[in-house]
Design a protein around this motif. Structure first.
Motif, PDB file in Angstrom:
ATOM      1  N   THR A 136       0.843  -1.190   0.000  1.00 47.41           N
ATOM      2  CA  THR A 136       0.000   0.000   0.000  1.00 47.41           C
ATOM      3  C   THR A 136       0.883   1.246   0.000  1.00 47.41           C
ATOM      4  O   THR A 136       2.098   1.153   0.180  1.00 47.41           O
ATOM      5  N   GLN A 137       0.263   2.399  -0.201  1.00 40.42           N
ATOM      6  CA  GLN A 137       1.014   3.659  -0.206  1.00 40.42           C
ATOM      7  C   GLN A 137       0.071   4.824   0.043  1.00 40.42           C
ATOM      8  O   GLN A 137      -1.152   4.660   0.014  1.00 40.42           O
ATOM      9  N   ASP A 138       0.650   5.997   0.276  1.00 38.24           N
ATOM     10  CA  ASP A 138      -0.136   7.223   0.469  1.00 38.24           C
ATOM     11  C   ASP A 138      -0.890   7.576  -0.804  1.00 38.24           C
ATOM     12  O   ASP A 138      -0.458   7.231  -1.912  1.00 38.24           O
ATOM     13  N   ASP A 139      -1.987   8.307  -0.635  1.00 37.20           N
ATOM     14  CA  ASP A 139      -2.764   8.846  -1.762  1.00 37.20           C
ATOM     15  C   ASP A 139      -3.188   7.759  -2.749  1.00 37.20           C
ATOM     16  O   ASP A 139      -3.098   7.939  -3.958  1.00 37.20           O
ATOM     17  N   CYS A 140      -3.651   6.630  -2.219  1.00 36.26           N
ATOM     18  CA  CYS A 140      -4.068   5.501  -3.046  1.00 36.26           C
ATOM     19  C   CYS A 140      -5.507   5.137  -2.672  1.00 36.26           C
ATOM     20  O   CYS A 140      -5.722   4.395  -1.709  1.00 36.26           O
ATOM     21  N   PRO A 141      -6.494   5.665  -3.406  1.00 36.39           N
ATOM     22  CA  PRO A 141      -7.889   5.383  -3.066  1.00 36.39           C
ATOM     23  C   PRO A 141      -8.224   3.889  -3.078  1.00 36.39           C
ATOM     24  O   PRO A 141      -8.990   3.419  -2.239  1.00 36.39           O
ATOM     25  N   ASN A 142      -7.648   3.146  -4.020  1.00 34.63           N
ATOM     26  CA  ASN A 142      -7.916   1.703  -4.061  1.00 34.63           C
ATOM     27  C   ASN A 142      -7.314   0.975  -2.863  1.00 34.63           C
ATOM     28  O   ASN A 142      -7.852  -0.025  -2.404  1.00 34.63           O
ATOM     29  N   CYS A 143      -6.197   1.485  -2.359  1.00 33.27           N
ATOM     30  CA  CYS A 143      -5.591   0.912  -1.146  1.00 33.27           C
ATOM     31  C   CYS A 143      -6.540   1.096   0.034  1.00 33.27           C
ATOM     32  O   CYS A 143      -6.775   0.162   0.814  1.00 33.27           O
ATOM     33  N   GLU A 144      -7.085   2.301   0.155  1.00 32.25           N
ATOM     34  CA  GLU A 144      -8.014   2.581   1.252  1.00 32.25           C
ATOM     35  C   GLU A 144      -9.274   1.736   1.125  1.00 32.25           C
ATOM     36  O   GLU A 144      -9.797   1.229   2.109  1.00 32.25           O
ATOM     37  N   ARG A 145      -9.753   1.554  -0.097  1.00 30.13           N
ATOM     38  CA  ARG A 145     -10.945   0.731  -0.337  1.00 30.13           C
ATOM     39  C   ARG A 145     -10.683  -0.720   0.094  1.00 30.13           C
ATOM     40  O   ARG A 145     -11.511  -1.344   0.740  1.00 30.13           O
ATOM     41  N   LEU A 146      -9.504  -1.255  -0.250  1.00 31.91           N
ATOM     42  CA  LEU A 146      -9.166  -2.628   0.134  1.00 31.91           C
ATOM     43  C   LEU A 146      -9.051  -2.758   1.649  1.00 31.91           C
ATOM     44  O   LEU A 146      -9.554  -3.719   2.240  1.00 31.91           O
TER      45      LEU A 146
ATOM     46  N   THR B 210      -8.009  -6.180  -6.763  1.00 32.13           N
ATOM     47  CA  THR B 210      -8.478  -6.206  -5.372  1.00 32.13           C
ATOM     48  C   THR B 210      -9.780  -5.445  -5.181  1.00 32.13           C
ATOM     49  O   THR B 210     -10.168  -5.157  -4.057  1.00 32.13           O
ATOM     50  N   GLY B 211     -10.475  -5.131  -6.262  1.00 30.85           N
ATOM     51  CA  GLY B 211     -11.687  -4.327  -6.159  1.00 30.85           C
ATOM     52  C   GLY B 211     -12.930  -5.080  -5.745  1.00 30.85           C
ATOM     53  O   GLY B 211     -13.903  -4.488  -5.312  1.00 30.85           O
ATOM     54  N   GLY B 212     -12.899  -6.413  -5.866  1.00 31.79           N
ATOM     55  CA  GLY B 212     -14.080  -7.195  -5.541  1.00 31.79           C
ATOM     56  C   GLY B 212     -13.895  -8.062  -4.316  1.00 31.79           C
ATOM     57  O   GLY B 212     -12.860  -8.701  -4.141  1.00 31.79           O
ATOM     58  N   LEU B 213     -14.913  -8.092  -3.493  1.00 36.11           N
ATOM     59  CA  LEU B 213     -14.871  -8.888  -2.265  1.00 36.11           C
ATOM     60  C   LEU B 213     -14.618 -10.360  -2.561  1.00 36.11           C
ATOM     61  O   LEU B 213     -13.834 -11.018  -1.889  1.00 36.11           O
ATOM     62  N   GLY B 214     -15.265 -10.890  -3.589  1.00 37.98           N
ATOM     63  CA  GLY B 214     -15.112 -12.305  -3.943  1.00 37.98           C
ATOM     64  C   GLY B 214     -13.690 -12.657  -4.308  1.00 37.98           C
ATOM     65  O   GLY B 214     -13.166 -13.690  -3.870  1.00 37.98           O
TER      66      GLY B 214
END
Length: 95
Positions: free
Chosen positions: A15-25, A80-84
């Motif tokens: 992960t890293q700073d300023d990463c919306p997908n990181c925060e979502r995961l 990593t966008g989907g829960l499944g």
């Protein structure tokens, strides 16, 4: 038991700073999955641990975040966008 004898979690989350997908995961792991995988995942943050982050991205070939890596097999999950997908990756035995 010392820290060097403590077993490492089988998965790494890059992960890293300023990463919306990181925060979502991270939210997905915390909320819908209720933290059930927390003990199995080491979070490796680019800005907080630059040397370890660089070494792992170099050895795994990962060029984007977030990424989940299974240490023993070297398998990588970038989608990593989907829960499944995330749950399946964390539950499937990797050889």
């Amino acid at each position: 038991m010392t820290d060097s004898q403590t077993p490492m979690p089988p998965f790494v989350l890059l992960t890293q700073d300023d990463c919306p997908n990181c925060e979502r995961l991270k939210l997905m792991l915390e909320k819908p999955l209720r933290g059930q995988f927390d003990a199995q995942i080491e979070v490796l943050h680019r800005q907080r641990h630059p040397e370890a982050f660089s070494a792992l991205t170099e050895s795994s070939g990962v060029r984007s975040t977030p990424a989940l890596i299974h240490r023993a097999s070297g398998k990588v999950l970038l989608n990593t966008g989907g829960l499944g997908e995330v749950r399946s990756f964390l539950l499937t035995p990797h050889a």
